[in-house]
Motif scaffolding. Structure first.
Motif, mmCIF file in Angstrom:
data_model
loop_
_atom_site.group_PDB
_atom_site.id
_atom_site.type_symbol
_atom_site.label_atom_id
_atom_site.label_comp_id
_atom_site.label_asym_id
_atom_site.label_seq_id
_atom_site.Cartn_x
_atom_site.Cartn_y
_atom_site.Cartn_z
ATOM 1 N N GLY A 283 0.833 -1.209 0.000
ATOM 2 C CA GLY A 283 0.000 0.000 0.000
ATOM 3 C C GLY A 283 0.864 1.254 0.000
ATOM 4 N N ALA B 211 3.900 1.532 -1.139
ATOM 5 C CA ALA B 211 4.517 1.671 -2.467
ATOM 6 C C ALA B 211 3.524 2.306 -3.433
ATOM 7 N N LEU B 212 2.255 1.843 -3.383
ATOM 8 C CA LEU B 212 1.233 2.359 -4.299
ATOM 9 C C LEU B 212 1.028 3.861 -4.101
ATOM 10 N N PHE B 213 0.880 4.291 -2.843
ATOM 11 C CA PHE B 213 0.582 5.706 -2.598
ATOM 12 C C PHE B 213 1.816 6.597 -2.757
ATOM 13 N N LEU C 128 4.092 6.035 -5.065
ATOM 14 C CA LEU C 128 4.145 6.192 -6.532
ATOM 15 C C LEU C 128 3.070 7.167 -7.005
ATOM 16 N N LEU C 129 1.881 7.069 -6.397
ATOM 17 C CA LEU C 129 0.782 7.955 -6.783
ATOM 18 C C LEU C 129 1.134 9.416 -6.463
ATOM 19 N N TRP D 226 4.137 10.752 -6.254
ATOM 20 C CA TRP D 226 5.185 11.176 -7.202
ATOM 21 C C TRP D 226 4.578 11.458 -8.582
ATOM 22 N N VAL E 109 -1.503 9.451 3.919
ATOM 23 C CA VAL E 109 -1.796 8.021 3.681
ATOM 24 C C VAL E 109 -0.505 7.220 3.842
#
Lengths: 166, 434
Positions: free
Chosen positions: A102, A104-106, A108-109, A111, A148
């Motif tokens: 999670g 990693a996902l946020f 990346l989001l 960035w 987050v």
């Protein structure tokens, strides 16, 4: 270590709470504007200029600013019946992995949204009827990813502690 | 590796991430992102992540979610469930099983204000379960009634599941809402019939309540008139083309707020609770939808829906047989997975197959809601059962699941009737413009 995690958790929760209230203001604004638009259309035969566009943009505020708090209160739906049956240590390891994905996902989001916002700002893209620029809302998404990530980082650290605890 | 192999592995990995307890929205977003990056390019994958989030969150059609959720949350915070129950009690209370019937009628009424099964079960459970206990109702009947009738919340409009289905399949949310009306009434009637049959077979299950005088009956009915007017305004507004779904949601939320304030039943604390509740639910739903869109891009890049649809068409099986398999997938999936998670995962893959078979998309949406309604009351996940268990702590889970069985029969019967007579779901939407 545990005290530092507690402080970080307190900060993350506090940030999430503030962001959530910002989302709340967006929600009340959305309701007020959508209602005023209906009254304008149905009674005065004159809609609020750009009403639909602003309501749609408020959707970004309502959702993006509430993601962190929803994670704090475990409001994002998940399938828990299997993990709950595992020993505490296994639960800790699994939660750590899940939090890391999670995070990693946020990250990346955050960035990519920042980059995307820069592109929209540079190209000057605006909405069709009122010419409202898109980029502040894309930057808002990037900003909302920060609490987050903090919440997920705390979850990750706490799960690791739980897994290594004897 | 072929794109299809990557797609199938992706679905497998997604199921694993679900099982290890990753939030459904994050899992779909994460697996969709990684899969898309692998199949197309990392640059394209990362670009689609930011674009999908912005596009979905700023989509006007998605703002229907917070508006209808807000309407339900304000209704909950204003204690409208109590007045609906009181009205139901004045109508049915004197009969054997009357309190259970009143609960079903009130759940149908609350479902018309709120689009969530567990919120409906929670709201009505708090009001109805203590009353049924007071009148010595059988625990299984009382808890089973609340858990099952809570499911009316997603069938009777407004419904979050219809909204999500409409967004994922690009069907009219207004038509889906209208399509739920007649099946919702049918299911309510069958639930009430199930209670009647149970009480006829074993009268000790549900003793008759006390009599009510005409004055009380009148007070009960007038207590819900404004809710009835609001429902007609909101759903009728969509039906007659006055409102778009978002406008209808806003009118409904504003109307519920006004009713709560005028009736002095909505406190400031209640209003703040409604805001927080709305943010939590609508954020959860909108992020799930966004995650599903990202995962859907991955599936499209892997050509899974297309190949599955071609493969099924090539099987030369009767459409009904394929449809039965689809129903089975939802039935089994619904036992293990949350309704929203199941729908967002499967609809983008299965919907093209259903369309290729020539079924009506609106009717299919109603069938999906009915089947997933079974999922919310069947073990091991059965969310509504846990909601009821949270209220009736002294009743064992097995008793609640036992109480569910007659209502499960009514759900199966409604589904069979809708399979035989799809017009029950498609007639009203054929008359609407939105």
């Amino acid at each position: 270590m545990s005290r530092k995690i507690d402080s970080l958790e307190k900060f993350a929760c506090s940030c999430s709470n503030w962001f959530n209230w910002a989302a709340g203001i967006g929600l009340v604004g959305m309701l007020g504007l959508a209602t005023a638009d209906i009254i304008g259309i149905k009674i005065f035969k004159h809609p609020i200029p750009g009403g639909i566009e602003v309501v749609a943009f408020l959707g970004v505020i309502v959702t993006a600013f509430a993601v962190a708090y929803t994670q704090v209160v475990h409001g994002h739906i998940r399938v828990e019946f299997l993990v709950m049956r595992l020993p505490k240590r296994a639960q800790g390891i699994i939660t750590a992995i899940v939090s890391l994905f999670g995070l990693a996902l946020f990250a990346l989001l955050a960035w990519r949204s920042y980059d995307f916002g820069c592109v929209l700002q540079a190209t000057g893209e605006v909405s069709m009827t009122q010419g409202i620029p898109f980029y502040p809302f894309v930057y808002a998404i990037a900003l909302c990813c920060i609490p987050v990530c903090l919440v997920l980082l705390v979850e990750f650290l706490k799960s690791v502690m739980k897994a290594v605890k004897k | 590796m072929t794109s299809v192999t990557v797609g199938v592995i992706g679905i497998g990995v997604l199921l694993v991430t679900f099982l290890i307890g990753m939030p459904v929205a994050f899992a779909m977003g994460f697996v969709g992102l990684v899969g898309f990056c692998y199949l197309v390019s990392p640059g394209a994958g990362l670009s689609i992540l930011a674009r999908d989030f912005f596009t979905q969150l700023s989509s006007y059609s998605l703002t229907v979610i917070p508006m209808f959720v807000f309407m339900g949350s304000i209704a909950f915070a204003s204690g409208m469930s109590r007045r609906l129950y009181d009205a139901g009690y004045t109508l049915f209370g004197r009969m054997r099983g009357g309190l259970a019937m009143a609960t079903i009628a009130a759940c149908a009424g609350f479902g018309a204000m709120c689009g969530s099964t567990n919120a409906t079960a929670a709201a009505m459970g708090r009001v109805a379960l203590p009353e049924m206990k007071r009148y010595n109702y059988d625990d299984a009947l009382a808890t089973g009634t609340v858990a099952a009738a809570g499911g009316l919340g997603i069938l009777i409009p407004p419904s979050t599941i219809f909204i999500v289905y409409g967004i994922l399949t690009q069907q009219s949310i207004g038509k889906l809402f209208i399509a739920g009306v007649l099946p919702g009434i049918l299911l309510s009637a069958l639930f009430i019939t199930a209670v009647l049959v149970l009480c006829l077979r074993n009268p000790s299950l549900a003793p008759a309540g006390g009599p009510t005088i005409w004055k009380e009956k009148l007070a009960g009915i007038t207590g819900i008139i404004e809710m009835l007017v609001l429902f007609i305004l909101v759903i009728g507004g969509i039906f007659w083309g006055w409102f778009s779904p978002t406008q209808a949601g806003a009118a409904g939320a504003a109307g519920t707020l006004i009713i709560g304030v005028v009736r002095r039943q909505l406190s400031w604390q209640g209003f703040l609770f409604a805001i927080k509740d709305t943010l939590r639910i609508s954020c959860m739903v909108m992020i799930v939808v966004t995650g599903a869109i990202i995962f859907g891009h991955f599936m499209a890049a892997a050509k899974i829906p297309l190949i599955l649809s071609d493969w099924v068409s090539g099987l030369q099986l009767p459409a009904v047989a394929v449809f039965a398999v689809v129903v089975l997938i939802y039935l089994v999936g619904g036992c293990f997975m949350d309704t929203l998670a199941l729908i967002t995962l499967t609809v983008p893959i299965i919907f093209p197959v259903v369309m290729a078979l020539g079924f009506d998309p609106i009717w299919f949406g109603v069938i999906i809601v009915l089947i997933t309604d079974m999922g919310v009351i069947t073990p091991p996940v059965g969310l509504n059962v846990y909601v009821v268990k949270g209220i009736a702590e002294d009743v064992p889970l097995e008793t609640i699941f036992k109480g569910i069985l007659p209502f499960l029969g009514a759900l199966v019967l409604t589904t069979v009737i809708l399979l035989a007579f799809p017009q029950i779901a498609t007639f009203l939407p054929s008359l609407t413009s939105y």
